[in-house]
Design a protein around this motif. Structure first.
Motif, PDB file in Angstrom:
ATOM      1  N   ILE A   1       0.441  -1.380   0.347  1.00 57.99           N
ATOM      2  CA  ILE A   1      -0.416  -0.339  -0.046  1.00 57.99           C
ATOM      3  C   ILE A   1       0.902   1.514  -0.198  1.00 57.99           C
ATOM      4  CG2 ILE A   1      -1.763   1.603   1.097  1.00 57.99           C
ATOM      5  CD1 ILE A   1      -3.030  -1.124   0.017  1.00 57.99           C
ATOM      6  N   LEU A   2       2.286   0.801   1.123  1.00 58.51           N
ATOM      7  CA  LEU A   2       2.909   2.470   1.034  1.00 58.51           C
ATOM      8  C   LEU A   2       3.073   2.751  -0.572  1.00 58.51           C
ATOM      9  CD1 LEU A   2       4.394   4.446   2.127  1.00 58.51           C
ATOM     10  CD2 LEU A   2       5.238   2.955   2.878  1.00 58.51           C
ATOM     11  N   THR A   3       3.954   1.507  -1.310  1.00 57.33           N
ATOM     12  CA  THR A   3       4.424   1.911  -2.333  1.00 57.33           C
ATOM     13  C   THR A   3       3.325   2.861  -3.775  1.00 57.33           C
ATOM     14  OG1 THR A   3       6.002   0.009  -2.429  1.00 57.33           O
ATOM     15  CG2 THR A   3       4.948   0.579  -4.942  1.00 57.33           C
ATOM     16  N   GLU A   4       2.281   2.415  -3.508  1.00 58.69           N
ATOM     17  CA  GLU A   4       1.180   2.560  -4.410  1.00 58.69           C
ATOM     18  C   GLU A   4       0.985   4.237  -3.817  1.00 58.69           C
ATOM     19  OE1 GLU A   4      -0.920   1.399  -6.639  1.00 58.69           O
ATOM     20  OE2 GLU A   4       0.779  -0.528  -6.497  1.00 58.69           O
ATOM     21  N   LEU A   5       1.090   4.486  -2.516  1.00 56.13           N
ATOM     22  CA  LEU A   5       0.673   5.688  -2.043  1.00 56.13           C
ATOM     23  C   LEU A   5       2.720   6.939  -2.675  1.00 56.13           C
ATOM     24  CD1 LEU A   5      -0.099   5.772   1.330  1.00 56.13           C
ATOM     25  CD2 LEU A   5      -1.726   6.084  -0.545  1.00 56.13           C
ATOM     26  N   LEU A   6       3.705   6.401  -2.346  1.00 56.27           N
ATOM     27  CA  LEU A   6       4.865   6.473  -3.426  1.00 56.27           C
ATOM     28  C   LEU A   6       4.627   6.926  -4.189  1.00 56.27           C
ATOM     29  CD1 LEU A   6       7.005   4.187  -1.161  1.00 56.27           C
ATOM     30  CD2 LEU A   6       6.877   6.671  -0.470  1.00 56.27           C
ATOM     31  N   LEU A   7       4.041   6.041  -5.388  1.00 58.06           N
ATOM     32  CA  LEU A   7       4.454   6.128  -6.690  1.00 58.06           C
ATOM     33  C   LEU A   7       3.124   7.431  -7.414  1.00 58.06           C
ATOM     34  CD1 LEU A   7       4.624   2.308  -7.710  1.00 58.06           C
ATOM     35  CD2 LEU A   7       5.873   3.749  -8.166  1.00 58.06           C
ATOM     36  N   ALA A   8       2.096   7.263  -6.537  1.00 58.59           N
ATOM     37  CA  ALA A   8       1.790   8.237  -6.724  1.00 58.59           C
ATOM     38  C   ALA A   8       2.058   9.551  -6.892  1.00 58.59           C
ATOM     39  CB  ALA A   8      -0.520   8.103  -5.922  1.00 58.59           C
ATOM     40  N   ASP A   9       2.550   9.821  -5.361  1.00 59.05           N
ATOM     41  CA  ASP A   9       3.061  11.053  -5.523  1.00 59.05           C
ATOM     42  C   ASP A   9       4.102  11.702  -5.798  1.00 59.05           C
ATOM     43  OD1 ASP A   9       2.102  12.212  -3.404  1.00 59.05           O
ATOM     44  OD2 ASP A   9       2.910  11.708  -1.626  1.00 59.05           O
ATOM     45  N   ILE A  10       5.278  10.610  -6.946  1.00 63.29           N
ATOM     46  CA  ILE A  10       5.872  10.388  -7.867  1.00 63.29           C
ATOM     47  C   ILE A  10       6.161  11.110  -8.733  1.00 63.29           C
ATOM     48  CG2 ILE A  10       8.023   8.915  -9.301  1.00 63.29           C
ATOM     49  CD1 ILE A  10       8.838   7.309  -6.287  1.00 63.29           C
ATOM     50  N   ILE A  11       4.722  10.714  -9.372  1.00 62.93           N
ATOM     51  CA  ILE A  11       3.705  11.056 -10.304  1.00 62.93           C
ATOM     52  C   ILE A  11       4.082  12.373 -10.703  1.00 62.93           C
ATOM     53  CG2 ILE A  11       1.994  10.972 -12.180  1.00 62.93           C
ATOM     54  CD1 ILE A  11       2.158   8.125 -11.183  1.00 62.93           C
ATOM     55  N   LEU A  12       2.972  12.331  -9.493  1.00 65.06           N
ATOM     56  CA  LEU A  12       2.813  14.308  -9.236  1.00 65.06           C
ATOM     57  C   LEU A  12       3.572  14.724  -9.136  1.00 65.06           C
ATOM     58  CD1 LEU A  12       0.953  16.618  -8.316  1.00 65.06           C
ATOM     59  CD2 LEU A  12       1.501  15.752  -5.560  1.00 65.06           C
ATOM     60  N   VAL A  13       5.259  14.856  -9.089  1.00 62.28           N
ATOM     61  CA  VAL A  13       6.320  15.413  -8.303  1.00 62.28           C
ATOM     62  C   VAL A  13       7.277  15.339  -9.969  1.00 62.28           C
ATOM     63  CG1 VAL A  13       8.690  15.245  -8.194  1.00 62.28           C
ATOM     64  CG2 VAL A  13       7.503  15.692  -6.341  1.00 62.28           C
ATOM     65  N   GLU A  14       7.040  14.348 -10.494  1.00 62.99           N
ATOM     66  CA  GLU A  14       7.563  15.046 -12.160  1.00 62.99           C
ATOM     67  C   GLU A  14       6.595  15.352 -13.021  1.00 62.99           C
ATOM     68  OE1 GLU A  14       7.737  10.108 -12.768  1.00 62.99           O
ATOM     69  OE2 GLU A  14      10.289  10.148 -12.256  1.00 62.99           O
ATOM     70  N   GLN A  15       5.101  15.421 -13.056  1.00 61.05           N
ATOM     71  CA  GLN A  15       5.118  16.350 -13.993  1.00 61.05           C
ATOM     72  C   GLN A  15       5.085  17.634 -13.037  1.00 61.05           C
ATOM     73  OE1 GLN A  15       1.133  15.026 -13.319  1.00 61.05           O
ATOM     74  NE2 GLN A  15       0.450  13.198 -14.920  1.00 61.05           N
ATOM     75  N   ARG A  16       5.064  18.075 -11.974  1.00 59.68           N
ATOM     76  CA  ARG A  16       4.741  18.875 -11.829  1.00 59.68           C
ATOM     77  C   ARG A  16       6.522  20.005 -12.456  1.00 59.68           C
ATOM     78  NH1 ARG A  16       2.930  24.236 -11.589  1.00 59.68           N
ATOM     79  NH2 ARG A  16       4.150  25.166 -10.010  1.00 59.68           N
ATOM     80  N   LEU A  17       7.102  19.085 -12.184  1.00 56.82           N
ATOM     81  CA  LEU A  17       9.472  19.102 -12.540  1.00 56.82           C
ATOM     82  C   LEU A  17       8.739  19.529 -13.920  1.00 56.82           C
ATOM     83  CD1 LEU A  17      10.981  17.338 -10.242  1.00 56.82           C
ATOM     84  CD2 LEU A  17      11.146  19.568 -10.025  1.00 56.82           C
ATOM     85  N   GLU A  18       8.354  18.752 -14.858  1.00 54.84           N
ATOM     86  CA  GLU A  18       8.517  19.246 -15.989  1.00 54.84           C
ATOM     87  C   GLU A  18       7.971  19.970 -16.562  1.00 54.84           C
ATOM     88  OE1 GLU A  18       6.433  17.033 -20.068  1.00 54.84           O
ATOM     89  OE2 GLU A  18       6.625  15.853 -18.205  1.00 54.84           O
ATOM     90  N   ARG A  19       6.317  20.597 -15.832  1.00 53.30           N
ATOM     91  CA  ARG A  19       6.197  21.860 -16.088  1.00 53.30           C
ATOM     92  C   ARG A  19       6.651  23.662 -15.951  1.00 53.30           C
ATOM     93  NH1 ARG A  19       1.168  19.569 -14.632  1.00 53.30           N
ATOM     94  NH2 ARG A  19       1.473  20.348 -12.400  1.00 53.30           N
ATOM     95  N   LEU A  20       7.518  23.319 -15.220  1.00 56.60           N
ATOM     96  CA  LEU A  20       8.058  24.016 -14.430  1.00 56.60           C
ATOM     97  C   LEU A  20       9.322  24.085 -14.969  1.00 56.60           C
ATOM     98  CD1 LEU A  20       8.001  23.303 -10.514  1.00 56.60           C
ATOM     99  CD2 LEU A  20       7.123  25.249 -11.444  1.00 56.60           C
ATOM    100  N   ARG A  21      10.392  22.874 -15.780  1.00 59.13           N
ATOM    101  CA  ARG A  21      11.606  23.233 -16.591  1.00 59.13           C
ATOM    102  C   ARG A  21      11.127  24.109 -18.136  1.00 59.13           C
ATOM    103  NH1 ARG A  21      13.677  17.697 -13.538  1.00 59.13           N
ATOM    104  NH2 ARG A  21      14.383  18.720 -12.499  1.00 59.13           N
TER     105      ARG A  21
END
Length: 359
Positions: A123-143
């Motif tokens: 379950i923790l892995t699923e929550l971590l993956l959801a946050d990874i996707i969110l961070v990567e998407q935000r970084l892509e927009r900023l960069r």
């Protein structure tokens, strides 16, 4: 306070929800998409003592809201189910991850054997993956911007730290933040910043023995990360809850339990969320109020009534421990333990308060 119950399929999550809220939703259903919501009063022996002492018949306990979020099955990768799961997790103040430590042949375990620690990691892995996707998407927009402002550069640096922590399987609630980083960080809606409680669901024998598979690994992991762990036997406790009130205590003691599951979970949630209860005594009732630690008296008065905060003068305060020790409010007053506090007094857990106000 809303606690989301999460877990893999067939861990007893809905049984636990029914125990907590007194509901009677059917259990053992896989592929369920309906979110069940309910609330429960938090038993508090202090409030019972106050009510008996002041001879008030009406007792209003603090309440906790729960939602039973459909079990997530990472193997199926059902997009609609994942969206539902993550959306419901997003709206909860805290999460209670129910893991299975009981063996029932007719209800197969998610893995090849009962593995509560492995279930929590899944379950923790699923929550971590959801946050990874969110961070990567935000970084892509900023960069992708043509010009990176000073504020954007600081946000990129913060998100890169977050991504490094997530890739190391570290929840973002453990990432240290500078004061200026807290506001932007709070706006992301990360899932792994939410306080987590682990509820190990045992059978009656496991609860009495105090042992189950992977217990040491789970408790060691949780202790290092300051994750509360409570051990419950949801099915047998649900059966006990149907007994007359005078019989429940004895049956709980037979299981080695001092208090019901709702009380144990609420205490863990209070610690996670930094909450406390103070009490008021009215003409007809005694009542518990839930506030955050450090809340000043004037703001706490507003919890009771907006007029009390608006016209706050003083708070007349004494502590439950002194009342319990001395036996009567008169003796507490004679001992000089009743105080008049101003608007900035930080209310303590167990304070009994009479607010003086004028509007």
């Amino acid at each position: 306070m809303e606690i989301g119950l999460i877990g893999l399929p067939l861990v007893g999550k809905t049984t636990f929800f029914n125990l907590l809220t007194g509901a009677s939703w059917p259990t053992g259903i896989t592929g369920e998409t309906k979110v069940h919501s309910g609330s429960a009063p938090v038993p508090d022996k202090r409030l019972d003592f106050i009510a008996a002492l002041y001879q008030r018949e009406r007792i209003i306990y603090a309440r906790v809201d729960f939602k039973d979020i459909p079990g997530l099955d990472p193997r199926r990768r059902d997009k609609a189910a994942s969206i539902c799961f993550l959306g419901e997790v997003q709206g909860a103040d805290a999460l209670c991850c129910v893991v299975r430590a009981f063996a029932v042949p007719e209800v197969p375990a998610y893995f090849e054997a009962v593995s509560p620690f492995r279930e929590f990691q899944e379950i923790l892995t699923e929550l971590l993956l959801a946050d990874i996707i969110l961070v990567e998407q935000r970084l892509e927009r900023l960069r992708s911007g043509r010009k990176v402002s000073k504020e954007a550069a600081a946000e990129v640096a913060l998100l890169e730290r977050c991504l490094a922590a997530l890739n190391d399987e570290e929840p973002l609630g453990r990432v240290p933040l500078a004061p200026e980083e807290r506001n932007p960080f709070a706006g992301y809606g990360f899932l792994t910043v939410k306080p987590v409680i682990i509820a190990v669901n045992l059978d009656e024998e496991g609860l009495k023995q105090g042992d189950y598979p992977q217990r040491k690994e789970l408790l060691d992991y949780a202790a290092k990360r300051e994750i509360p762990v409570i051990e419950v036997a949801a099915q047998i406790e649900a059966e006990i809850a149907e007994l007359p009130p005078e019989d429940r205590t004895e049956f709980l003691k037979d299981l080695g339990l001092q208090e019901p599951g709702i009380a144990r979970l609420a205490k863990a949630a209070y610690r996670c969320l930094g909450l406390l209860s103070f009490f008021t005594v009215g003409r007809d009732e005694v009542r518990a109020w839930v506030i955050r630690e450090g809340t000043p008296a004037k703001k706490a008065a507003g919890k009771v009534h907006s007029d009390m905060e608006r016209g706050f003068i003083r708070a007349e305060v004494f502590h439950f421990n002194d009342l319990f020790r001395l036996g009567t409010p008169a003796k507490v007053r004679e001992a000089g333990l009743v105080r008049l506090e101003g608007k900035d007094y930080p209310v303590r857990d167990g304070d009994i308060i009479h607010f003086r106000f004028k509007v």
